[in-house]
Design a protein around this motif. Structure first.
Motif, PDB file in Angstrom:
ATOM      1  N   GLU A   1      -8.255  -1.592   3.501  1.00 14.24           N
ATOM      2  CA  GLU A   1      -7.565  -2.800   3.035  1.00 14.24           C
ATOM      3  C   GLU A   1      -7.984  -3.970   3.917  1.00 14.24           C
ATOM      4  OE1 GLU A   1      -4.981  -4.385   4.996  1.00 14.24           O
ATOM      5  OE2 GLU A   1      -5.441  -2.968   6.615  1.00 14.24           O
TER       6      GLU A   1
ATOM      7  N   THR B   1      -6.708  -3.585  -5.902  1.00 14.46           N
ATOM      8  CA  THR B   1      -6.633  -2.230  -5.357  1.00 14.46           C
ATOM      9  C   THR B   1      -7.163  -1.263  -6.397  1.00 14.46           C
ATOM     10  OG1 THR B   1      -4.661  -2.763  -4.045  1.00 14.46           O
ATOM     11  CG2 THR B   1      -5.157  -0.418  -4.391  1.00 14.46           C
TER      12      THR B   1
ATOM     13  N   TYR C   1       0.881   3.366  -3.132  1.00 14.18           N
ATOM     14  CA  TYR C   1      -0.309   4.103  -3.573  1.00 14.18           C
ATOM     15  C   TYR C   1      -0.447   5.475  -2.911  1.00 14.18           C
ATOM     16  CZ  TYR C   1      -1.719  -0.334  -5.647  1.00 14.18           C
ATOM     17  OH  TYR C   1      -1.768  -1.491  -6.404  1.00 14.18           O
TER      18      TYR C   1
ATOM     19  N   GLU D   1      -4.871  -5.796  -9.957  1.00 21.75           N
ATOM     20  CA  GLU D   1      -5.219  -7.096  -9.418  1.00 21.75           C
ATOM     21  C   GLU D   1      -3.949  -7.753  -8.876  1.00 21.75           C
ATOM     22  OE1 GLU D   1      -8.722  -8.948 -11.918  1.00 21.75           O
ATOM     23  OE2 GLU D   1      -7.268  -7.998 -13.265  1.00 21.75           O
ATOM     24  N   HIS D   2      -4.090  -8.404  -7.733  1.00 27.66           N
ATOM     25  CA  HIS D   2      -2.939  -9.011  -7.067  1.00 27.66           C
ATOM     26  C   HIS D   2      -3.164 -10.511  -6.909  1.00 27.66           C
ATOM     27  CE1 HIS D   2      -2.173  -4.833  -6.129  1.00 27.66           C
ATOM     28  NE2 HIS D   2      -3.278  -4.765  -5.411  1.00 27.66           N
TER      29      HIS D   2
ATOM     30  N   TYR E   1       0.811  -1.209   0.000  1.00 25.92           N
ATOM     31  CA  TYR E   1       0.000   0.000   0.000  1.00 25.92           C
ATOM     32  C   TYR E   1       0.848   1.265   0.000  1.00 25.92           C
ATOM     33  CZ  TYR E   1      -3.060  -3.750   1.405  1.00 25.92           C
ATOM     34  OH  TYR E   1      -3.714  -4.953   1.454  1.00 25.92           O
TER      35      TYR E   1
ATOM     36  N   HIS F   1     -10.444 -10.046  -3.972  1.00 31.31           N
ATOM     37  CA  HIS F   1     -10.896 -10.106  -5.359  1.00 31.31           C
ATOM     38  C   HIS F   1     -12.242 -10.834  -5.425  1.00 31.31           C
ATOM     39  CE1 HIS F   1     -10.894 -10.917  -9.655  1.00 31.31           C
ATOM     40  NE2 HIS F   1      -9.880 -10.067  -9.782  1.00 31.31           N
TER      41      HIS F   1
ATOM     42  N   CYS G   1      -8.737   1.826  -2.255  1.00 33.89           N
ATOM     43  CA  CYS G   1      -9.630   0.753  -1.839  1.00 33.89           C
ATOM     44  C   CYS G   1      -9.025  -0.577  -2.242  1.00 33.89           C
ATOM     45  CB  CYS G   1     -11.013   0.929  -2.475  1.00 33.89           C
ATOM     46  SG  CYS G   1     -12.158  -0.439  -2.162  1.00 33.89           S
ATOM     47  N   SER G   2      -8.487  -1.302  -1.279  1.00 38.05           N
ATOM     48  CA  SER G   2      -7.926  -2.628  -1.535  1.00 38.05           C
ATOM     49  C   SER G   2      -8.776  -3.659  -0.820  1.00 38.05           C
ATOM     50  CB  SER G   2      -6.471  -2.692  -1.044  1.00 38.05           C
ATOM     51  OG  SER G   2      -5.858  -3.888  -1.479  1.00 38.05           O
ATOM     52  N   ASP G   3      -9.113  -4.729  -1.533  1.00 34.00           N
ATOM     53  CA  ASP G   3     -10.060  -5.681  -0.969  1.00 34.00           C
ATOM     54  C   ASP G   3      -9.838  -7.057  -1.588  1.00 34.00           C
ATOM     55  OD1 ASP G   3     -12.869  -6.801  -0.118  1.00 34.00           O
ATOM     56  OD2 ASP G   3     -12.791  -4.772   0.721  1.00 34.00           O
TER      57      ASP G   3
ATOM     58  N   GLU H   1      -6.633 -10.489  -4.523  1.00 34.59           N
ATOM     59  CA  GLU H   1      -6.977  -9.158  -4.041  1.00 34.59           C
ATOM     60  C   GLU H   1      -6.942  -8.168  -5.201  1.00 34.59           C
ATOM     61  OE1 GLU H   1      -5.303  -8.350   0.211  1.00 34.59           O
ATOM     62  OE2 GLU H   1      -3.818  -9.591  -0.822  1.00 34.59           O
TER      63      GLU H   1
END
Length: 252
Positions: free
Chosen positions: A127, A245, A48, A231-232, A45, A160, A156-158, A243
């Motif tokens: 997150e 972001t 970002y 996308e992670h 993070y 997937h 906004c990380s969450d 996940e």
């Protein structure tokens, strides 16, 4: 506070302080890690944020302060909004041990006092998987938009949405059809770390999981300008998404 938020609050105040001590160390032990390398504690993070010194950050569902305290050590003015008194206790004790300050508001995110906080943050940051706690993503995104100053940014990380159909992160959560709009009950995030007798007693959370298009369209429809969507890989399998972001701005 609505009924499902009260349900989630009960879950997140059940042995939460004990859980953080068991998994992250005492507040003093956690504080030493934060002070040693706050950028490292922010993990991906950090990439970002445009800067830290003096920026006002709303850390949404900021839990035990695991990202709020590193941000504060780097010079940010951080307000955590979270539903759990146990999380607040651990976060404030850790911040004190780290020699820094954060503000912590225990509340339902949808009940944040906009007369005090509307339009006052440079960044809203979340997150760790929080969107599924909110049954109306459009209302949630409008709230995020209203918290920001003009020119402010949402990070906004969450989880997937691929995790709707498979427990790819091994969180032991029920899976659903990808396009399901069902609201369902499931264990809180750290229930699987407790002994079975305690685990069976822990209150359940109320969840609503979203598709990728629901998330992206909600960000856009709330007024944000979507600037980036990453996308992670899943931490269990780098070949599949785990996940994401989203970076979105409130135009000046």
């Amino acid at each position: 506070m609505n009924e499902y938020s009260l349900q989630n609050k009960k879950a997140w105040e059940y042995n939460a302080y004990e859980f953080w001590v068991r998994t992250s160390g005492t507040p003093a032990e956690r504080a030493r890690q934060d002070m040693e390398n706050p950028i490292k504690m922010l993990k991906r993070y950090a990439g970002y944020f445009d800067g830290y010194e003096g920026i006002r950050v709303a850390n949404i569902c900021g839990s035990c302060g695991k990202k709020a305290i590193p941000l504060a050590l780097l010079g940010a003015q951080v307000t955590v909004f979270d539903i759990s008194e146990d999380n607040k206790r651990y976060a404030l004790e850790t911040a004190e041990a780290a020699g820094t300050e954060i503000r912590f508001e225990v509340c339902d995110i949808m009940d944040i006092d906009m007369t005090e906080y509307g339009g006052c943050f440079d960044v809203v940051f979340m997150e760790g998987g929080i969107l599924h706690y909110f049954h109306d993503i459009d209302a949630f995104m409008r709230k995020m938009y209203s918290l920001l100053k003009k020119g402010g940014k949402m990070i906004c990380s969450d989880f997937h949405p691929f995790t709707k159909i498979k427990d790819i992160l091994e969180l032991e959560q029920p899976s659903r059809g990808y396009f399901s709009t069902e609201i369902f009950e499931g264990e809180m995030a750290h229930a699987r770390f407790f002994e079975d007798d305690i685990r069976r007693q822990m209150p359940k959370c109320s969840y609503r999981k979203y598709t990728l298009s629901e998330i992206i369209n909600s960000i856009i429809d709330s007024g944000f300008s979507l600037r980036k969507f990453d996308e992670h890989p899943a931490w269990t399998n780098e070949k599949i998404p785990g996940e994401f972001t989203a970076i979105a701005c409130k135009e000046a």
